[in-house]
Design an enzyme around this catalytic site. Structure first.
Site, PDB file in Angstrom:
ATOM      1  CG  ASP A 119      -0.350  -0.002   2.480  1.00 19.80           C
ATOM      2  OD1 ASP A 119       0.773  -0.167   2.643  1.00 19.80           O
ATOM      3  OD2 ASP A 119      -1.196   0.210   3.381  1.00 19.80           O
ATOM      4  CE1 TYR A 153       7.611   3.664   1.119  1.00 13.42           C
ATOM      5  CE2 TYR A 153       7.216   4.911  -1.166  1.00 13.42           C
ATOM      6  CZ  TYR A 153       7.706   3.983  -0.254  1.00 13.42           C
ATOM      7  OH  TYR A 153       9.087   3.120  -0.799  1.00 13.42           O
ATOM      8  CG  PHE A 162       8.739  -0.286  -4.364  1.00 11.70           C
ATOM      9  CD1 PHE A 162       9.365  -0.878  -3.230  1.00 11.70           C
ATOM     10  CD2 PHE A 162       8.252  -1.180  -5.347  1.00 11.70           C
ATOM     11  CE1 PHE A 162       8.796  -2.280  -2.803  1.00 11.70           C
ATOM     12  CE2 PHE A 162       7.728  -2.476  -4.923  1.00 11.70           C
ATOM     13  CZ  PHE A 162       8.155  -3.029  -3.618  1.00 11.70           C
ATOM     14  CG  HIS A 185       9.579  -6.375   0.759  1.00  7.37           C
ATOM     15  ND1 HIS A 185      10.057  -5.241   1.112  1.00  7.37           N
ATOM     16  CD2 HIS A 185       8.205  -6.150  -0.052  1.00  7.37           C
ATOM     17  CE1 HIS A 185       9.259  -4.382   0.738  1.00  7.37           C
ATOM     18  NE2 HIS A 185       8.305  -4.582   0.085  1.00  7.37           N
TER      19      HIS A 185
END
Length: 225
Positions: free
Chosen positions: A66, A68, A79, A189
């Site tokens: 989701d 920031y 990202f 990740h």
């Protein structure tokens, strides 16, 4: 929630906007705003990933969870953060891997990834909005149905896309992708909590470019300036 969507995506997704889950999602977002909640990203940026990377232009897909949730960060690309705010830790690790994987890559001074989106990298979060300072606050409200449809439509309607699935959450989306039509790359990740468990050293960026070249497509220029 006004929908200002790039035409090729609107052709693919138009029916989604008349479904009950989308009506419920619109109601939820309206109630959040009416109660004085700050929502990220701004309304005009919610569909940025789709608007910058048309359906027919997608070469690579990067799936985040989701947006920031801090001021000035989210602008609709997974990202990525807007210029003027600090590069987040996960993106710093992405840049670190790029500097080891792509010859000549120079780590940029910011975390704004619009150039990738314009090159054909779909920077898709599973949830497209979030309440300020409350990570995960808009999960389970309908966005995941919409973004799963995005992935499914790409899987069925395109060929030769490289899906980079980082972490368990993104890897669960593999069930939506036809591996006979597309390439799936998996790794840990890039978060500082897991990057050393298989993300750093994965060489996904050069692998993706090799796959694209083998499929007769131009590789991605990963350099951010």
């Amino acid at each position: 929630m006004a929908v200002n969507l790039e035409s090729s995506w609107l052709n693919v997704l138009e029916e989604e906007f008349s479904k009950p889950y989308m009506a419920d999602l619109k109601t939820f977002l309206a109630e959040e705003k009416a109660s004085g909640k700050t929502i990220y990203p701004k309304g005009k940026d919610i569909f940025n990933a789709l608007n910058h990377t048309p359906f027919h232009a997608v070469k690579v897909v990067l799936i985040g969870q989701d947006p920031y949730h801090g001021p000035g960060q989210a602008h609709g690309l997974s990202f990525s953060v807007q210029k003027g705010v600090a590069t987040p830790p996960s993106l710093r690790n992405i840049y670190k891997e790029l500097s080891e994987d792509i010859e000549g890559f120079q780590i940029p001074a910011h975390g704004e990834l619009t150039k990738w989106a314009d090159e054909g990298v779909l920077l898709l979060n599973a949830t497209l909005t979030v309440r300020a300072h409350e990570p995960g606050s808009h999960q389970g409200k309908g966005w995941e149905i919409f973004t799963d449809t995005v992935i499914s439509k790409l899987s069925a309607g395109r060929e030769g896309i490289v899906f980079m699935l980082w972490g368990r959450f993104a890897q669960n989306k593999a069930a939506l992708i036809d591996p006979s039509r597309h390439s799936i790359l998996t790794a840990a990740h890039p978060s500082p909590f897991s990057a050393h468990s298989g993300f750093l050293g994965c060489r996904h960026f050069s692998k993706a470019n090799s796959i694209l070249s083998d499929n007769g497509k131009s590789p991605v220029d990963w350099q951010i300036t």
